[in-house]
Scaffold this active site. Sequence first.
Site, PDB file in Angstrom:
ATOM      1  N   SER A 136       0.816  -1.221   0.000  1.00 50.61           N
ATOM      2  CA  SER A 136       0.000   0.000   0.000  1.00 50.61           C
ATOM      3  C   SER A 136       0.847   1.269   0.000  1.00 50.61           C
ATOM      4  O   SER A 136       1.931   1.301   0.586  1.00 50.61           O
ATOM      5  CB  SER A 136      -0.891  -0.004   1.246  1.00 50.61           C
ATOM      6  OG  SER A 136      -1.400   1.273   1.500  1.00 50.61           O
ATOM      7  N   TYR A 160      -2.376   5.460  -4.212  1.00 48.81           N
ATOM      8  CA  TYR A 160      -3.422   6.463  -4.004  1.00 48.81           C
ATOM      9  C   TYR A 160      -2.880   7.725  -4.651  1.00 48.81           C
ATOM     10  O   TYR A 160      -1.705   8.057  -4.445  1.00 48.81           O
ATOM     11  CB  TYR A 160      -3.614   6.745  -2.513  1.00 48.81           C
ATOM     12  CG  TYR A 160      -4.437   5.724  -1.770  1.00 48.81           C
ATOM     13  CD1 TYR A 160      -5.723   5.391  -2.182  1.00 48.81           C
ATOM     14  CD2 TYR A 160      -3.944   5.122  -0.614  1.00 48.81           C
ATOM     15  CE1 TYR A 160      -6.488   4.473  -1.468  1.00 48.81           C
ATOM     16  CE2 TYR A 160      -4.704   4.211   0.100  1.00 48.81           C
ATOM     17  CZ  TYR A 160      -5.976   3.897  -0.342  1.00 48.81           C
ATOM     18  OH  TYR A 160      -6.731   2.993   0.367  1.00 48.81           O
ATOM     19  N   THR A 186      -6.102   2.556  -6.625  1.00 45.74           N
ATOM     20  CA  THR A 186      -7.344   2.432  -5.848  1.00 45.74           C
ATOM     21  C   THR A 186      -8.199   3.663  -6.078  1.00 45.74           C
ATOM     22  O   THR A 186      -7.731   4.797  -5.912  1.00 45.74           O
ATOM     23  CB  THR A 186      -7.020   2.247  -4.354  1.00 45.74           C
ATOM     24  OG1 THR A 186      -6.274   1.036  -4.216  1.00 45.74           O
ATOM     25  CG2 THR A 186      -8.287   2.142  -3.514  1.00 45.74           C
ATOM     26  N   LYS A 276      -8.597  -0.780  -8.777  1.00 46.93           N
ATOM     27  CA  LYS A 276      -9.251  -1.418  -7.620  1.00 46.93           C
ATOM     28  C   LYS A 276     -10.318  -0.500  -7.025  1.00 46.93           C
ATOM     29  O   LYS A 276     -10.065   0.691  -6.803  1.00 46.93           O
ATOM     30  CB  LYS A 276      -8.198  -1.720  -6.550  1.00 46.93           C
ATOM     31  CG  LYS A 276      -8.743  -2.201  -5.212  1.00 46.93           C
ATOM     32  CD  LYS A 276      -7.610  -2.651  -4.315  1.00 46.93           C
ATOM     33  CE  LYS A 276      -8.079  -3.142  -2.972  1.00 46.93           C
ATOM     34  NZ  LYS A 276      -8.379  -2.064  -2.028  1.00 46.93           N
ATOM     35  N   HIS A 300     -13.827  -2.078  -0.826  1.00 50.44           N
ATOM     36  CA  HIS A 300     -12.759  -1.690   0.100  1.00 50.44           C
ATOM     37  C   HIS A 300     -12.974  -2.320   1.483  1.00 50.44           C
ATOM     38  O   HIS A 300     -12.728  -1.706   2.520  1.00 50.44           O
ATOM     39  CB  HIS A 300     -12.716  -0.158   0.227  1.00 50.44           C
ATOM     40  CG  HIS A 300     -11.358   0.410   0.533  1.00 50.44           C
ATOM     41  ND1 HIS A 300     -10.613   1.118  -0.379  1.00 50.44           N
ATOM     42  CD2 HIS A 300     -10.605   0.396   1.665  1.00 50.44           C
ATOM     43  CE1 HIS A 300      -9.479   1.514   0.185  1.00 50.44           C
ATOM     44  NE2 HIS A 300      -9.445   1.076   1.431  1.00 50.44           N
TER      45      HIS A 300
HETATM   46  C1  LIG Z   1      -6.716  -2.394   7.895  1.00 48.63           C
HETATM   47  C2  LIG Z   1      -6.963  -2.226   6.434  1.00 48.63           C
HETATM   48  C3  LIG Z   1      -6.216  -1.300   5.716  1.00 48.63           C
HETATM   49  C4  LIG Z   1      -6.432  -1.145   4.341  1.00 48.63           C
HETATM   50  N1  LIG Z   1      -5.646  -0.278   3.638  1.00 48.63           N
HETATM   51  C5  LIG Z   1      -5.798  -0.179   2.284  1.00 48.63           C
HETATM   52  C6  LIG Z   1      -4.926   0.632   1.526  1.00 48.63           C
HETATM   53  O1  LIG Z   1      -4.017   1.266   2.042  1.00 48.63           O
HETATM   54  N2  LIG Z   1      -5.126   0.654   0.179  1.00 48.63           N
HETATM   55  C7  LIG Z   1      -6.132  -0.027  -0.451  1.00 48.63           C
HETATM   56  O2  LIG Z   1      -6.259   0.047  -1.671  1.00 48.63           O
HETATM   57  N3  LIG Z   1      -6.956  -0.818   0.263  1.00 48.63           N
HETATM   58  C8  LIG Z   1      -6.808  -0.923   1.601  1.00 48.63           C
HETATM   59  N4  LIG Z   1      -7.631  -1.756   2.318  1.00 48.63           N
HETATM   60  C9  LIG Z   1      -8.656  -2.558   1.624  1.00 48.63           C
HETATM   61  C10 LIG Z   1      -8.073  -3.904   1.179  1.00 48.63           C
HETATM   62  O3  LIG Z   1      -7.132  -3.750   0.159  1.00 48.63           O
HETATM   63  C11 LIG Z   1      -9.185  -4.835   0.656  1.00 48.63           C
HETATM   64  O4  LIG Z   1      -9.921  -4.172  -0.343  1.00 48.63           O
HETATM   65  C12 LIG Z   1     -10.130  -5.286   1.771  1.00 48.63           C
HETATM   66  O5  LIG Z   1      -9.441  -5.537   2.963  1.00 48.63           O
HETATM   67  C13 LIG Z   1     -10.871  -6.543   1.331  1.00 48.63           C
HETATM   68  O6  LIG Z   1     -11.797  -6.944   2.292  1.00 48.63           O
HETATM   69  P1  LIG Z   1     -11.503  -8.067   3.420  1.00 48.63           P
HETATM   70  O7  LIG Z   1     -10.716  -7.384   4.475  1.00 48.63           O
HETATM   71  O8  LIG Z   1     -12.862  -8.460   3.872  1.00 48.63           O
HETATM   72  O9  LIG Z   1     -10.729  -9.170   2.751  1.00 48.63           O
HETATM   73  C14 LIG Z   1      -7.437  -1.918   3.693  1.00 48.63           C
HETATM   74  C15 LIG Z   1      -8.178  -2.838   4.433  1.00 48.63           C
HETATM   75  C16 LIG Z   1      -7.944  -3.008   5.784  1.00 48.63           C
HETATM   76  C17 LIG Z   1      -8.746  -4.029   6.544  1.00 48.63           C
END
Ligand SMILES: Cc1cc2nc3c(=O)[nH]c(=O)nc-3n(C[C@H](O)[C@H](O)[C@H](O)COP(=O)(O)O)c2cc1C
Length: 403
Positions: A136, A160, A186, A276, A300
Amino acid sequence: MTRRQVPRWSELRPLLQLKPLQLDPTRRRLDAALTIADLRTVARRRTPRSVFDYTDGAAEGEVSLRRSRQVFADLELRPQILRDVSTLDTSTTVLGHTSAQPFAFAPTGFTRLMHHEGERAVVRVAERVGIPYALSTMGTTSIEDVAAAAPAARKWFQLYVWRDRGAGEELMARARAAGYEALMLTVDVPVAGARLRDRRNGFSIPPALTMRTVADAATRPAWWMNLLTTEPLGFASLANWDGTVAELIDQMFDPTMTMADLEWLRSCWDGPLIIKGIQTVEDAQMVAEAGADAIVLSNHGGRQLDRAPVPLGLIPDAVEAVGDSSEVWVDTGVTSGADIVAAIALGARTVLVGRAYLYGLMAGGERGVQRAADILTDEVRRTMALLGARSIADLSPSHVRLP
Ligand SMILES: Cc1cc2nc3c(=O)[nH]c(=O)nc-3n(C[C@H](O)[C@H](O)[C@H](O)COP(=O)(O)O)c2cc1C
């Protein structure tokens, strides 16, 4: 009447199977975790409440996340019998290269907050398992350090777009130079989602020492000890920040982004491009026509728009709409290997998992992430065998009935 006798030692002894005592408490906890839900329970006990809630929580009433998980629970898996499943192949092709499993590790910010081993732990497990890892923009380990930790892993860089476009260009150049294979843009964060658990917990980066966090520290001493005795926690790709996640997003991220900016991105990045955060079939078609190599149907993890579409339900129409022009991937709400198999059967090329590996990380660092990956791969294999599918190519929509 049953005749009874005094138990004889010679008969009792073969029944006694004393296992060697596992003295390492982390190993013991991880071995006892049989599902991702079990790892979540361990994670909750090991991590300060505000950190667990930041990871576990979603936006507003958390309806997007609940519904996205519920649809996996409600769907029906339809087995095909009398197939020879003595040998199984779970590998698939993603962006033209092999992945040993039909899932990849999603990008997650602040990973070293969950456990001090952070991104290095996650990418090392990805390397061992043979699956891709997306770092990320909000990561807490640098692009170069992640690459050095797992040189053989397939790595993607999640971007981002900030108001300062020059900073984004620099990150892309660094990712390219460090051998990252693809860029993942994203697009579902024009502004911060309302993560109410964070607001209620007074969660900030870095964690503030308030009365409540100090009280929490007393019950989570190992986490605090690790925080204070390892490399200081901070963002690797942006100047350090003092405030809430929502303030950070709203000040740094560029809400003016439009489709026209994809051209700018294309001029900075000549490798594969993944978009994404697609939540409608129309948008899937639009970005596929604009040249995305892959799209991720995702809300997300429910952390942005609440009551958003359930990504799993979009797969069949999105696959039909984009045809061969882009790969269709999916995430949100995946908590088991059977969920992954269902998404693949419906037409997704691969599945991203976020919290599933983060629960493992919080439960036991790198060993915990490995445990999460082992649980998922075991479940993928078993589900495929029980469905009568020997390979990913054998899986088809006929294996799944959506509610
Ligand atoms: C703690 C956390 C931080 C996240 N940070 C980002 C991020 O920095 N960039 C991003 O594109 N998605 C981020 N996401 C979303 C994840 O990439 C992903 O879309 C999501 O966790 C999928 O759902 P799940 O947790 O049910 O598997 C984050 C998710 C979580 C839980």
